[in-house]
Design a protein around this motif. Structure first.
Motif, short mmCIF file in Angstrom:
data_model
loop_
_atom_site.label_atom_id
_atom_site.label_comp_id
_atom_site.label_asym_id
_atom_site.label_seq_id
_atom_site.Cartn_x
_atom_site.Cartn_y
_atom_site.Cartn_z
N ARG B 131 31.54 39.52 -41.17
CA ARG B 131 30.38 39.37 -40.30
C ARG B 131 29.93 37.92 -40.20
O ARG B 131 29.54 37.45 -39.14
CB ARG B 131 29.23 40.23 -40.82
N GLU B 132 29.99 37.24 -41.33
CA GLU B 132 29.55 35.84 -41.34
C GLU B 132 30.41 35.00 -40.39
O GLU B 132 29.89 34.25 -39.57
CB GLU B 132 29.63 35.29 -42.77
N VAL B 133 31.74 35.13 -40.50
CA VAL B 133 32.58 34.31 -39.63
C VAL B 133 32.43 34.74 -38.17
O VAL B 133 32.53 33.92 -37.26
CB VAL B 133 34.07 34.31 -40.06
N PHE B 134 32.15 36.03 -37.97
CA PHE B 134 31.92 36.52 -36.61
C PHE B 134 30.71 35.84 -35.99
O PHE B 134 30.77 35.25 -34.91
CB PHE B 134 31.72 38.04 -36.68
N ILE B 135 29.60 35.89 -36.74
CA ILE B 135 28.37 35.29 -36.22
C ILE B 135 28.54 33.78 -36.08
O ILE B 135 28.17 33.19 -35.05
CB ILE B 135 27.19 35.62 -37.16
N ALA B 136 29.15 33.17 -37.09
CA ALA B 136 29.28 31.71 -37.07
C ALA B 136 30.12 31.25 -35.90
O ALA B 136 29.79 30.26 -35.23
CB ALA B 136 29.89 31.23 -38.37
N SER B 137 31.21 31.96 -35.60
CA SER B 137 32.07 31.44 -34.54
C SER B 137 31.41 31.61 -33.18
O SER B 137 31.64 30.80 -32.29
CB SER B 137 33.46 32.06 -34.58
N ALA B 178 17.41 26.53 -28.03
CA ALA B 178 18.73 27.13 -28.28
C ALA B 178 19.15 26.85 -29.72
O ALA B 178 19.63 27.73 -30.44
CB ALA B 178 19.76 26.57 -27.31
N LEU B 179 18.92 25.60 -30.13
CA LEU B 179 19.28 25.21 -31.50
C LEU B 179 18.45 26.00 -32.51
O LEU B 179 18.93 26.38 -33.58
CB LEU B 179 19.05 23.72 -31.66
N GLY B 180 17.18 26.25 -32.16
CA GLY B 180 16.33 27.04 -33.04
C GLY B 180 16.85 28.45 -33.21
O GLY B 180 16.86 29.00 -34.33
N MET B 181 17.32 29.05 -32.10
CA MET B 181 17.89 30.40 -32.20
C MET B 181 19.12 30.39 -33.10
O MET B 181 19.32 31.28 -33.93
CB MET B 181 18.26 30.91 -30.81
N VAL B 182 19.95 29.36 -32.93
CA VAL B 182 21.13 29.25 -33.78
C VAL B 182 20.73 29.05 -35.24
O VAL B 182 21.32 29.64 -36.15
CB VAL B 182 22.03 28.09 -33.31
N ALA B 183 19.66 28.25 -35.43
CA ALA B 183 19.23 27.97 -36.80
C ALA B 183 18.83 29.24 -37.51
O ALA B 183 19.12 29.43 -38.69
CB ALA B 183 18.07 26.98 -36.79
N LEU B 184 18.18 30.17 -36.78
CA LEU B 184 17.82 31.46 -37.40
C LEU B 184 19.08 32.21 -37.86
O LEU B 184 19.11 32.82 -38.92
CB LEU B 184 17.05 32.33 -36.41
N ALA B 185 20.13 32.13 -37.01
CA ALA B 185 21.38 32.81 -37.38
C ALA B 185 22.04 32.11 -38.57
O ALA B 185 22.52 32.77 -39.49
CB ALA B 185 22.32 32.83 -36.19
N MET B 274 18.67 42.86 -35.76
CA MET B 274 19.49 43.43 -34.70
C MET B 274 20.73 44.09 -35.27
O MET B 274 21.19 43.72 -36.34
CB MET B 274 19.96 42.32 -33.76
N ARG B 275 21.27 45.00 -34.49
CA ARG B 275 22.61 45.50 -34.77
C ARG B 275 23.58 44.33 -34.66
O ARG B 275 23.36 43.40 -33.90
CB ARG B 275 22.97 46.52 -33.69
N LEU B 276 24.69 44.42 -35.41
CA LEU B 276 25.62 43.30 -35.43
C LEU B 276 26.08 42.91 -34.03
O LEU B 276 26.17 41.73 -33.70
CB LEU B 276 26.83 43.65 -36.29
N PHE B 277 26.32 43.92 -33.17
CA PHE B 277 26.88 43.56 -31.87
C PHE B 277 25.83 43.14 -30.86
O PHE B 277 26.15 42.59 -29.82
CB PHE B 277 27.76 44.70 -31.34
N ARG B 278 24.55 43.35 -31.22
CA ARG B 278 23.50 42.77 -30.40
C ARG B 278 23.38 41.28 -30.65
O ARG B 278 22.89 40.52 -29.80
CB ARG B 278 22.15 43.44 -30.70
N VAL B 279 23.83 40.84 -31.83
CA VAL B 279 23.78 39.42 -32.16
C VAL B 279 24.57 38.61 -31.15
O VAL B 279 24.22 37.48 -30.82
CB VAL B 279 24.32 39.20 -33.59
N LEU B 280 25.65 39.24 -30.63
CA LEU B 280 26.44 38.58 -29.60
C LEU B 280 25.58 38.22 -28.39
O LEU B 280 25.66 37.11 -27.87
CB LEU B 280 27.52 39.53 -29.12
N ASP B 281 24.75 39.19 -27.96
CA ASP B 281 23.87 38.93 -26.82
C ASP B 281 22.89 37.81 -27.14
O ASP B 281 22.62 36.93 -26.33
CB ASP B 281 23.08 40.19 -26.44
N TYR B 282 22.38 37.88 -28.37
CA TYR B 282 21.41 36.88 -28.83
C TYR B 282 22.02 35.48 -28.78
O TYR B 282 21.44 34.55 -28.20
CB TYR B 282 21.00 37.26 -30.25
N LEU B 283 23.23 35.36 -29.34
CA LEU B 283 23.87 34.05 -29.36
C LEU B 283 24.33 33.63 -27.97
O LEU B 283 24.30 32.45 -27.61
CB LEU B 283 25.05 34.05 -30.33
N GLY B 284 24.73 34.63 -27.17
CA GLY B 284 25.10 34.33 -25.80
C GLY B 284 23.91 33.79 -25.02
O GLY B 284 24.03 32.85 -24.23
#
Lengths: 608, 301
Positions: B131-137, B178-185, B274-284
């Motif tokens: 999950r970590e590498v998923f979110i990070a990438s 945008a950077l702030g959102m990433v920083a939370l992740a 969030m659910r793991l796959f909602r994180v994709l939307d968040y980062l998108g």
């Protein structure tokens, strides 16, 4: 400006010499590796045969990069393709290898056909095969013709380089070949195609319209993203590495593309940065991909398989291979202080320069390329965590992995040399960069040296006040480690060995470990629109309540194969089937074919 | 030169010492906002001292990777401390790297942490690592594009240029968010991850360090605090662009970080994970904001 005349059979300018160095850097360790890898398991005659082919292969690659005219370029190009084909089908008793060889042969000859077409056009305009004459003739060629030559050459070289969607042969040919051959094919041979692109696009065709560069950028971006996505899904160690070759060719093309887009601009620094980034990444990829393929050979020899789902725990039984693979994995994932970091950083800097001096839509396009490159490097790191973690860490997943033994000395030496080079090209970037910059300057025809270099850091000093210094990084890291180590030694704490946390149920075994399939599942779901995954579930039941056996397989759809190549092959077969009536097997008919053909030819000669 | 190097080292040590406090403040604030009393803001320091005094329990399945990881992770984030000008805009180790190098160095630590999580052969570690590498990438494009836009606004990717932004610009603020959102992740906070969870199945970062104990865990936690303060520092340059001076710079700096901490705490208590796959939307979404900020930068806003 013209330091080297383009006349004569051979050509020894900076670019050729640079590629000769790349060839030597990868082929010498690979040859050393092959002693321990090949000789114990094949007969003496076959071993000699392999060596002869290897010599031919390396020789033809060296001749391609030093050829001074179109004709010898093409001859040695073909020799390179054929000798590598024979090396791919070296284990000809396996159906898999023969099939892989056929796919490789067909694809590479399709590429060569495009090259021949392009060379024919160039020859017609120049009236000579000489690069010098071609260079002069290109100046007076109509723009449309130059565009056609560009596209033909791009398809031709792109096939060899493995640019998406022409990458189809790489994941077949690389796993089929012996490890040291895959290391050479992936580390060096596909770079020869990049040599062709640099030589023809930048040095011979000269300044083209900016869309040439955009085409290169688009295909580069597509290659790096699609390559790495497929690599994440593949759990065959060598196939995974083959897809990473597609990815890295993409990164090289991104650097090259920037150089081509901005060639006509007054700011020479961007062009130089892009070109040096591409060249640096090219040699780096040769080093770490060569290393990784050698390691995969070592692992495959020890475990008898390439499927990483059946490996695990090899770091304890094969410590040297594990460290070498780790170095290669860190290099390819662009982690500081190793070499991949330096070249990706240079490419990013070229993009930043390009962003600063581009306008409007081009700027946004460049940013999208940056995002693709960023996503790619993130995914590549994820993929190599998977590849290293599942293969070398945790518990062995099969008996073969449990009983694996470290490889022989010559294999360790082969891998060791490349691993050391990967490290040196990272921390010594300040010393290596002047040479690469010099080659880039010669290629681009830029006179003055733009950068001031020093030994401890890679600095873009006159252009921008930024630099990186892997060596200072290593120094700080070492200082922190030493302080912590001293602390650990001076005030030791007990470390109690215990079982891994299992929620208090029972002792965990290898079956409870995370697998490569599970590891890449989030990515499979995220990219499901592109990968189109599907599963096969098979249950054999005794009764409704009792399932005797259960098999579950998950696959992804290779869309290029399924929707482009398979229909193409099917179409070819169909056409051949329809034309079969032409060949009934009667010799009289064949003689009449020859007669008719001859008559038509003579008539055509007379009329024209 | 010697004097400056000395000051840079002092500044790095200052960041390291301050880092756990920020985590403590956020934790305290979250508890207070939930009408709880909460632990002292110095709790992360107490935890550190407690952990380094303890013996370790190490899984039998592990290799040297597991032992080396805490040192590499801490060492790499410590290197980043040398790259950020905090007290004065020239206080950073220029030759070491630029803003891009910051991202690359973080990925070194993450790489080893993800490997170490696989090393113990447990499912939880593998899950966390995956999950970590998923979110990070997927966070990477948003991070790099926003850093590039910041760089475009200042004309350089040098940390001193980014640190001395003058006044607010709409595009900078946008890519800052945008950077702030990433920083939370990246700092394992809600809505992407939850640091306080006790359920292994929902963990991301915590699952990776599940096998660690004692001194190794102390080092990894310290590294996480430092990583957080580094992200907050970059955010503080974007959102509170005021010239830093050496005398009262540190006080201003702490005030800025406290304001960011309040924002983070309020965000954390007002959202669900969030659910793991909602994180994709968040980062998108973060990525789209970053691209949008580039468009605004292009038209000069």
């Amino acid at each position: 400006m013209e330091k080297f005349s383009y006349t004569g059979l051979f050509l020894f300018d900076g670019l050729s010499c640079f590629f000769l160095v790349v060839i030597a850097l990868v082929s010498i360790p690979s040859a050393i590796f092959s002693i321990g890898y090949l000789s114990p398991c094949v007969s003496k005659i076959k071993f000699s045969l392999a060596n002869i082919l290897l010599v031919f292969f390396v020789f033809s690659m060296s001749m391609v990069v030093t050829s001074g005219n179109l004709f010898s370029f093409l001859v040695f190009w073909e020799l390179m393709s054929l000798s590598s084909y024979f090396l791919v089908v070296f284990e000809h008793t396996h159906q898999r290898c023969v099939r892989a060889g056929t796919i490789y042969l067909v694809m590479t000859h399709m590429g060569t056909a495009f090259l021949i077409a392009a060379f024919a056009i160039l020859y017609v305009h120049a009236g000579s095969f000489d690069f010098g004459a071609v260079k002069l003739a290109v100046l007076s060629m109509p723009q449309d013709m130059r565009n056609i030559v560009f596209l033909l050459l791009f398809i031709g070289f792109g096939t060899k380089a493995g640019v998406v969607p022409l990458h189809i042969w790489l994941p077949y040919a690389h796993p089929a070949a012996p490890a040291h051959v895959s290391s050479l094919m992936s580390g060096v041979m596909i770079k020869i195609a990049i040599y062709g692109m640099i030589r023809f696009f930048i040095m011979l065709l000269g300044v083209g319209p900016p869309w040439w560069g955009i085409v290169i950028l688009v295909f580069g971006a597509a290659s790096c993203l699609i390559g790495v996505i497929y690599a994440l899904m593949d759990h065959d160690l060598k196939k995974l590495l083959a897809y990473h070759s597609v990815e890295n060719i993409g990164i090289i093309l991104l650097g090259l593309g920037i150089a081509m887009v901005f060639k006509g601009y007054p700011v020479t620094t961007i062009v130089l940065l892009g070109m040096s980034g591409a060249l640096y990444h090219l040699v780096n990829h040769g080093l770490f991909k060569g290393l990784l393929f050698l390691c995969s050979g070592s692992v495959a020899k020890a475990c008898g398989t390439l499927d990483i789902e059946k490996m695990g725990g090899l770091i304890k039984s094969m410590p040297v291979t594990a460290v070498c693979f780790l170095v290669g994995a860190m290099g390819i994932s662009a982690l500081p202080p190793l070499n991949g970091f330096v070249s990706e950083w240079l490419t990013f800097q070229a993009f930043f320069g390009a962003l600063l001096s581009s306008q409007g839509g081009l700027k946004i396009f460049m940013l999208i390329c940056v995002a693709v490159l960023a996503l790619t490097s993130g995914l590549a790191a994820a993929c190599f965590v998977k590849a290293f973690g599942i293969t070398f860490l945790a518990l062995p997943r099969s008996r073969a992995a449990q009983e694996a033994k470290e490889s022989s000395l010559s294999m360790k030496v082969g891998m060791g040399i490349l691993a050391v080079l990967v490290v040196l090209f990272g921390i010594g970037c300040g010393l290596i960069m002047p040479y690469i910059c010099q080659v880039a300057q010669e290629v681009l025809g830029i006179e003055n040296t733009l950068f001031s270099f020093n030994w401890f850091s890679l600095s873009l000093a006159p252009i921008s006040p930024i630099s990186i210094s892997p060596i200072i990084f290593v120094f700080i890291l070492a200082a922190v480690s030493l302080v912590l180590l001293a602390w650990f030694v001076l005030s030791p704490r007990k470390a109690v060995p215990c079982n891994t946390w299992d929620c208090g149920y029972y002792v965990l075994g290898a079956r409870n470990e995370y697998t490569a399939t599970a590891y890449s599942k989030p990515f499979r779901i995220a990219f499901s629109f592109f990968l189109l995954p599907y599963r096969k579930v098979e249950k054999i039941r005794d009764s409704f309540y009792h399932v005797r056996s259960f098999t579950y397989q998950t696959h992804t759809t290779k869309i290029f194969k399924q929707y482009f190549y398979d229909p193409l092959v099917g179409f070819t077969y169909n056409v051949a089937h329809k034309l079969r009536w032409l060949q009934p097997g009667s010799i009289n008919l064949y003689i009449s074919y020859i007669f008719i053909a001859l008559t038509i030819l003579i008539l055509a000669l007379v009329i024209l | 030169m010697i004097e400056k190097t000395f000051l840079i080292i002092i500044q790095a040590v200052f960041l390291v010492i301050l880092a756990p406090l920020i985590s403590g403040i956020i934790h305290k604030l979250k508890n207070n906002l939930r009408m709880r009393k909460g632990a002292s803001v110095f709790q992360p320091y107490y935890n550190f001292v407690k952990l380094i005094a303890k013996d370790e329990v190490i899984s039998r399945n592990t290799s040297w990777i597991f032992r080396a990881t805490p040192v590499i992770v801490l060492g790499s984030v410590f290197c980043v401390c040398f790259l950020l000008p905090v007290l004065h805009k020239s206080f950073f180790l220029g030759p070491l790297g630029d803003m891009l190098a910051v991202i690359f160095v973080f990925s070194l630590g993450r790489f080893f942490l993800a490997l170490a999580a696989l090393d113990a052969a447990g499912s939880f570690g593998g899950m966390g690592s995956s999950r970590e590498v998923f979110i990070a990438s997927f966070a990477e494009p948003a991070t790099l594009v926003s850093i590039f836009v910041l760089g475009l606004n200042c004309g350089s990717l040098s940390p001193s240029a980014v640190a001395s932004l003058e006044g607010w610009r709409f595009s900078s603020l946008l890519c800052g968010s945008a950077l702030g959102m990433v920083a939370l992740a990246e700092t394992a906070r809600i809505p992407v991850d939850n640091q306080e969870t006790h359920l292994e199945l929902t963990m991301v970062h915590e699952a990776m360090v599940l096998e660690y104990s004692g001194r190794s865990l102390a080092l990894l936690e310290l590294a996480a605090h430092i990583k957080q303060i580094i992200f907050f520092t970059i955010l503080s340059w974007v959102f509170f662009p005021c010239p830093v001076n050496a005398v009262w710079g540190w006080a201003w700096f702490i005030i800025k970080l406290c304001i960011i901490s309040v924002f983070v705490a309020v965000t954390e208590i007002s959202l669900a994970k969030m659910r793991l796959f909602r994180v994709l939307d968040y980062l998108g979404f973060a990525f789209l904001i970053a691209i949008l900020s580039a468009v605004f930068a292009l038209i000069g806003m």
